[in-house]
Design an enzyme around this catalytic site. Structure first.
Site, mmCIF file in Angstrom:
data_model
loop_
_atom_site.group_PDB
_atom_site.id
_atom_site.type_symbol
_atom_site.label_atom_id
_atom_site.label_comp_id
_atom_site.label_asym_id
_atom_site.label_seq_id
_atom_site.Cartn_x
_atom_site.Cartn_y
_atom_site.Cartn_z
ATOM 1 N N TYR A 25 40.072 12.976 36.680
ATOM 2 C CA TYR A 25 38.833 12.365 36.204
ATOM 3 C C TYR A 25 38.799 12.364 34.681
ATOM 4 O O TYR A 25 39.046 13.379 34.033
ATOM 5 C CB TYR A 25 37.616 13.120 36.764
ATOM 6 N N TYR A 34 36.523 16.336 22.377
ATOM 7 C CA TYR A 34 36.469 16.182 23.830
ATOM 8 C C TYR A 34 37.082 14.848 24.248
ATOM 9 O O TYR A 34 37.967 14.797 25.112
ATOM 10 C CB TYR A 34 35.024 16.268 24.309
#
Length: 330
Positions: free
Chosen positions: A134, A160
Site C-alpha cells: 500500500y 513520508y
C-alpha cells in the site's frame, strides 16, 4: 464495492476464461495457498484478516510477533521469516505513517517504508510469490485540480512521501509480481479517525475550524481490504502477470476536510438526535492556519479508472462508507 458483470464486460471466450479462473481458484484452495500478512493490527491490516481468509491460510504478524518477525525495522529478520514461511502471497499493510514525525526520523521512515519493502520484494521474487503493498497520494506534489493517474510524474513534498515512493521503486526494481495500491484519507470504525475527532470536538466547542483547501476522498479500510482480496484473487486466478502494477484505490467522489467534517456532523445528528453536538459552525480555513512540519498535498484526488477497468469494479461514493462507519460507532 460491487463487481460488474454482464455483456458489457464479456468476451467471446468468456465462458472458457471463467472456467479456467474457477479451476485455478480451486487449485489454489486445494494447495492451501499461504498468505503472509504484515501490519495485522493497523486499520487496513485488521480488515485484511477478514477479507483474505477465504483465499487460504493467513499468517498475520505485527511488529511484536515472535518467534516469527513482523517488524519492518528489522529487515534481516523479516527476510528470514519470509524464507521460513515460503508464502504464496505477501500482503504488506505495515508502514511508517507518522507524517510529521518522519521529518525528524527519516532513517526509521526509510527503513520501514523503503528498505524493508525492498527486502520483501526480493524475497517474494525469489519464491515466485505475489507482493501486495500500500502506497499513498503523498508521492505526488499535490498540484492542479485533476485526479492523479498512475503514470503521472511523482514529486513528494515530505520525508513520508519520499520514502513511500522509494518503496514503490524498490518493488519495481525487483521484478516481483505485485499489486501496489495507492490510497488516501484512510479511516476505520476501529481506532481513531478524523470523523471521531470531529465528533469529540463538536461536543466540546461551539465552533470548529477545518481546512478547506485540501481535496481528496475519505476511503474506508474495509473497502481497501475487500478490493485487495478481489484483485488478488483475480490476478492469481488469471495467471496473467500483466495485472501486476500500481493502482489507485480510493472511494468515489471528492471533498475537502471541511466538507467532510460538515457531512460527519450532519449525518451524526440524523443518526443520533440525542447526541450533544454543541458546535454550530464549521469554519473554512486554509492549510496555512495549521502549520505542520511536513507539507501536505492540496490535491489528493486519485483517478481509479485503471483499477475499475482491469478488475471489473464499481467503487462507492465516499459518503456511503462514512455513513456506514458512523452508524457503527454511534
Amino acid at each position: 464495492m460491487t463487481t460488474r458483470t454482464g455483456s458489457a464486460n464479456s468476451t467471446p471466450d468468456g465462458g472458457t476464461q471463467a472456467c479456467r479462473a474457477a479451476a485455478c481458484q480451486g487449485a489454489l484452495q486445494d494447495d492451501a495457498m499461504k498468505i503472509l500478512l504484515l501490519g495485522k493490527n493497523g486499520q487496513v491490516g485488521w480488515e485484511l484478516q477478514r477479507s483474505l481468509l477465504p483465499l487460504g491460510e493467513v499468517v498475520a504478524l505485527d511488529r511484536a510477533s515472535t518467534p516469527l518477525c513482523g517488524d519492518l525495522l528489522r529487515p534481516g529478520a523479516l527476510a528470514e521469516t519470509v524464507r521460513a514461511l515460503a508464502p504464496d502471497v505477501i500482503v504488506n499493510a505495515a508502514a511508517y505513517t507518522a507524517v510529521d514525525k518522519a521529518e525528524s526520523e527519516p532513517e526509521a521512515a526509510r527503513t520501514i517504508n523503503a528498505e524493508a519493502v525492498g527486502v520483501l520484494a526480493r524475497e517474494a521474487q525469489a519464491l515466485g510469490a505475489w507482493l501486495v503493498h500500500y502506497s499513498t497520494d503523498y508521492v505526488f506534489d499535490g498540484g492542479g485540480n485533476q485526479p492523479w493517474q498512475e503514470d503521472q510524474a511523482t514529486g513528494p513534498l515530505s520525508v513520508y512521501g519520499q520514502t513511500k515512493l522509494e518503496g514503490e521503486q524498490q518493488i519495481a526494481a525487483s521484478g516481483v509480481k505485485h499489486l501496489i495500491f495507492r490510497t488516501s484519507w484512510v479511516y476505520a470504525a476501529r481506532g481513531g479517525n478524523f470523523a471521531k475527532t470531529m465528533l469529540r470536538l463538536a461536543q466540546e466547542r461551539d465552533k470548529l475550524a477545518v481546512i478547506d483547501d485540501q481535496w481528496g476522498a475519505p476511503t474506508g479500510a474495509d473497502l481497501i481490504a475487500d478490493v485487495t482480496a478481489h484483485a488478488l484473487r483475480t490476478a492469481m486466478a488469471s495467471g496473467e502477470e500483466d495485472l501486476s502494477g500500481i493502482y489507485h484505490l480510493v472511494a468515489g467522489g471528492e471533498t475537502t476536510w471541511n466538507r467532510y467534517a460538515r457531512f460527519v456532523l450532519e449525518t451524526a445528528r440524523k443518526i443520533n438526535p440525542a447526541l450533544n453536538l454543541t458546535a454550530q459552525e464549521v469554519q473554512a480555513v486554509d492549510t496555512s492556519a495549521f502549520p505542520t512540519p511536513a507539507r501536505r498535498p492540496h490535491n489528493s484526488r486519485l483517478n481509479t479508472h485503471k483499477l475499475q477497468q482491469r478488475f471489473a469494479l464499481d467503487l462507492p461514493d465516499w459518503q456511503t462508507g462514512v455513513q456506514r462507519m458512523l452508524q457503527e460507532i454511534l
